[in-house]
Motif scaffolding. Structure first.
Motif, PDB file in Angstrom:
ATOM      1  N   THR A  98     -13.981  22.082  10.932  1.00 16.59           N
ATOM      2  CA  THR A  98     -14.450  23.428  11.275  1.00 16.59           C
ATOM      3  C   THR A  98     -13.378  24.451  10.949  1.00 16.59           C
ATOM      4  OG1 THR A  98     -13.671  23.194  13.548  1.00 16.59           O
ATOM      5  CG2 THR A  98     -15.972  22.642  13.130  1.00 16.59           C
ATOM      6  N   PRO A 135     -23.742  18.501  14.478  1.00 17.68           N
ATOM      7  CA  PRO A 135     -23.732  19.962  14.609  1.00 17.68           C
ATOM      8  C   PRO A 135     -22.364  20.529  15.000  1.00 17.68           C
ATOM      9  CG  PRO A 135     -24.999  18.957  16.389  1.00 17.68           C
ATOM     10  CD  PRO A 135     -24.616  17.858  15.444  1.00 17.68           C
ATOM     11  N   SER A 192     -18.525  20.857  10.167  1.00 16.34           N
ATOM     12  CA  SER A 192     -19.016  21.590   9.000  1.00 16.34           C
ATOM     13  C   SER A 192     -19.016  20.676   7.784  1.00 16.34           C
ATOM     14  CB  SER A 192     -18.130  22.813   8.725  1.00 16.34           C
ATOM     15  OG  SER A 192     -18.234  23.730   9.793  1.00 16.34           O
ATOM     16  N   TYR A 200     -22.882  23.861   5.356  1.00 19.98           N
ATOM     17  CA  TYR A 200     -23.391  23.800   6.722  1.00 19.98           C
ATOM     18  C   TYR A 200     -22.209  24.011   7.659  1.00 19.98           C
ATOM     19  CZ  TYR A 200     -27.823  22.049   5.028  1.00 19.98           C
ATOM     20  OH  TYR A 200     -29.026  21.935   4.388  1.00 19.98           O
ATOM     21  N   LYS A 220     -22.075  24.499  14.629  1.00 19.50           N
ATOM     22  CA  LYS A 220     -22.639  25.413  15.622  1.00 19.50           C
ATOM     23  C   LYS A 220     -21.578  25.716  16.660  1.00 19.50           C
ATOM     24  CE  LYS A 220     -27.413  24.057  15.189  1.00 19.50           C
ATOM     25  NZ  LYS A 220     -28.631  23.661  15.885  1.00 19.50           N
ATOM     26  N   GLU A 221     -21.506  26.989  17.040  1.00 20.68           N
ATOM     27  CA  GLU A 221     -20.528  27.384  18.057  1.00 20.68           C
ATOM     28  C   GLU A 221     -21.034  26.954  19.425  1.00 20.68           C
ATOM     29  OE1 GLU A 221     -19.195  31.402  17.828  1.00 20.68           O
ATOM     30  OE2 GLU A 221     -19.311  31.402  15.653  1.00 20.68           O
TER      31      GLU A 221
END
Length: 107
Positions: free
Chosen positions: A78, A23, A26, A102, A105-106
């Motif tokens: 990312t 997660p 990317s 995808y 997640k931050e």
């Protein structure tokens, strides 16, 4: 996705791929339906592979023999995910290739 670059495809499924995604990174996942008779997205002559190598992206090749699909899972780090996807879409994959993006997640 910490495993090394795979020259040979591994067997798996789309759901299996999703379970292994970090997660914090990317990814672009390319899906090719082998029943359509298009060329393989695993063909190393695709210009996209040179792009991936130039940008130090890692990837793995996954084949779902049950659904007759092949997946190319590319970890793109990312940031600038949309830009990277835009670049890669023009690299000669079969017309019917599906692209999934995808984003990490931050925290």
């Amino acid at each position: 996705m910490t495993e090394p670059l795979h020259d040979s495809p591994i067997h798996g499924s789309f759901m299996g791929i999703k379970k292994t995604l970090d997660p914090g990174a990317s990814y672009i996942i390319f899906e090719n339906d082998l029943t359509l008779g298009e060329e393989s997205i695993f063909d190393p002559s695709h210009m996209a592979y040179a792009y991936f190598e130039t940008h130090a992206f890692t990837w793995k090749k996954v084949v779902d023999e049950t659904l007759q699909r092949e997946y190319l899972v590319v970890c793109i780090g990312t940031g600038k995910e949309d830009e990277v996807l835009g670049q890669v879409m023009g690299y000669g994959f079969p017309r019917e290739t599906v692209y999934y993006l995808y984003k990490a997640k931050e925290a």
